[in-house]
Design a protein around this motif. Structure first.
Motif, short mmCIF file in Angstrom:
data_model
loop_
_atom_site.label_atom_id
_atom_site.label_comp_id
_atom_site.label_asym_id
_atom_site.label_seq_id
_atom_site.Cartn_x
_atom_site.Cartn_y
_atom_site.Cartn_z
N GLN A 59 0.83 -1.20 0.00
CA GLN A 59 0.00 0.00 0.00
C GLN A 59 0.87 1.26 0.00
OE1 GLN A 59 -2.19 0.87 3.65
NE2 GLN A 59 -4.02 1.29 2.42
N GLU A 60 1.88 1.28 0.86
CA GLU A 60 2.76 2.46 0.93
C GLU A 60 3.55 2.63 -0.36
OE1 GLU A 60 4.64 5.83 2.42
OE2 GLU A 60 2.88 4.73 3.17
N ALA A 61 4.01 1.51 -0.94
CA ALA A 61 4.79 1.61 -2.18
C ALA A 61 3.93 2.15 -3.32
CB ALA A 61 5.36 0.23 -2.53
N LEU A 62 2.71 1.65 -3.46
CA LEU A 62 1.83 2.15 -4.53
C LEU A 62 1.46 3.61 -4.31
CD1 LEU A 62 -0.50 -0.95 -5.04
CD2 LEU A 62 1.48 -0.26 -6.40
N THR A 63 1.28 3.99 -3.06
CA THR A 63 0.99 5.39 -2.77
C THR A 63 2.15 6.29 -3.18
OG1 THR A 63 -0.42 4.77 -0.91
CG2 THR A 63 0.40 7.03 -0.95
N ASN A 64 3.37 5.85 -2.90
CA ASN A 64 4.55 6.63 -3.29
C ASN A 64 4.68 6.72 -4.81
OD1 ASN A 64 5.29 7.13 -0.65
ND2 ASN A 64 6.65 5.37 -0.52
N VAL A 65 4.36 5.64 -5.51
CA VAL A 65 4.40 5.68 -6.97
C VAL A 65 3.40 6.68 -7.49
CG1 VAL A 65 4.00 4.33 -9.06
CG2 VAL A 65 5.23 3.31 -7.15
N ARG A 66 2.20 6.66 -6.94
CA ARG A 66 1.16 7.58 -7.38
C ARG A 66 1.54 9.03 -7.09
NH1 ARG A 66 -2.62 5.02 -5.21
NH2 ARG A 66 -2.80 6.23 -3.28
#
Length: 392
Positions: free
Chosen positions: A307-314
């Motif tokens: 979740q944190e990784a996808l948020t950072n990508v976004r």
């Protein structure tokens, strides 16, 4: 400085030795009766802690028959340090005084003589000294125990005060979250719903629907969190229905970016050699798999990491695509989230930079590691490794 206490067996042995020395100095072998009572009183000191009154009674005949009175004094001191019956102690002191004044077989107790009164006063003072000293030791021991109790009570009071302060802070935080965050997120959801209904552009309609869905989900989780904060240390409550690895596909699909999820959670899964190289190539199967045998804490850590990784990508890599790999290699669970280089400039969004720090702390609590860094093509990769059974 802390005082070191002499071990009880050693102290008893010393007292018995001193009493025997007193017998050797004051009693002769030619007096077997007196010698027998004196030796019995000396050796009885070994039991002074278990049966102090009996030891004192054994020592009284020796006090009455000869001048070896050390055993009687030691027995009287022990009784005074262990007993709380003041009347008994006064009676024992008087008995010691009378026995010490008697000089068998011809006692001389003429109280009209000044010498007798002086001797009586000296003997009474000699008997009172070990009683007062024993009571002083007992009082000191009681005070030490009371100080320990007071210290524990203060620590407990300090803990209660801290909990009260934390409860007030949690209540205040709950009010702020409810009044500010909930209001703003509700406005976002309403505006997104209005945009979804009022637009005819399919892309804008889909984006508005995603924003509305995420806003509603955020409000639901925030409602649970506010309830926990308002509980303020009451009954245990979950922050929200906790996610697991079974929710990864839904997380990836709703991330708002182009992302793929590959999982291989078979317990016997091992990395396969990459063609033409020694590096281990992942061998995941497309689509989610059931995380059988993994503790909830491990599943939750995997979910939060993705979740944190996808948020950072976004946030930091607009236009990038992401690949999420979750595989189980022997006794470890490995997660990698890799994104390509961004195709658009990132928007200046607020950030406290605590995301990766929290992930590392969570992984360390479970006995795992988290590391991250840029890739050769300008993208970024986040790697998580956890023991499959976690750590208590």
């Amino acid at each position: 400085m802390t005082s070191r206490r002499v071990p009880a067996p050693l102290m008893d042995a010393v007292l018995v030795g001193v009493a025997l020395l007193d017998v050797w100095v004051n009693v002769t072998v030619a007096e077997p009766l007196r010698l027998g009572f004196a030796l019995a009183a000396a050796f009885a000191l070994a039991l002074r802690r278990r049966v102090p009154l009996l030891v004192f009674l054994i020592a009284l005949p020796a006090v009455a028959l000869n001048d070896a009175i050390f055993a009687g004094l030691a027995a009287l001191y022990t009784l005074a340090s262990l007993s709380r019956r003041r009347i008994l102690l006064v009676g024992c002191a008087l008995a010691f005084t009378v026995c010490d004044m008697i000089s068998l077989p011809s006692p001389e107790l003429d109280l009209t003589k000044a010498a007798t009164l002086i001797t009586l006063g000296y003997t009474a003072a000699t008997a009172a000294a070990p009683v007062f000293l024993g009571q002083l030791v007992q009082t000191r021991r009681d005070l030490s125990l009371r100080l320990v109790e007071i210290s524990e009570a203060r620590d407990h009071e300090r803990l209660l005060t801290t909990q009260t302060v934390l409860a007030k802070e949690r209540a205040q935080l709950a009010r702020e979250m409810h009044d500010v965050v909930s209001h703003q997120v509700s406005l976002i959801a309403v505006r997104a719903g209005a945009l979804q209904v009022g637009t005819r552009d399919p892309e804008i309609k889909e984006a508005a629907a995603t924003i509305r869905r995420l806003s509603v989900q955020t409000l639901d989780e925030l409602r649970h969190m506010v309830g926990v904060l308002r509980a303020s240390g009451g009954r245990p409550a979950e922050l929200t229905p906790q996610p697991s690895m079974a929710d990864l596909q839904r997380l990836v699909d709703g991330s708002g970016i182009q992302a793929e999820l590959h999982t291989d959670l078979s317990p016997s899964a091992e990395p396969r050699p990459a063609p033409g190289g020694d590096a281990a190539a992942p061998g995941p199967a497309d689509g989610p798999q059931t995380p059988d045998g993994l503790p909830p804490t491990v599943q939750r850590a995997v979910y939060r990491t993705v979740q944190e990784a996808l948020t950072n990508v976004r946030k930091h890599a607009p236009g990038a695509t992401a690949l999420v790999r979750v595989r189980r290699c022997g006794g470890a669970v490995r997660v990698t989230v890799t994104n390509t280089a961004p195709t658009r400039p990132a928007l200046p969004l607020p950030s406290a930079h605590y995301g990766l720090v929290s992930l590392r702390q969570r992984a360390e609590l479970l006995g795992g590691t988290v590391d991250s860094g840029p890739t050769a093509d300008g993208g970024y990769e986040l790697r998580l490794e956890l023991p499959a059974q976690g750590r208590a």
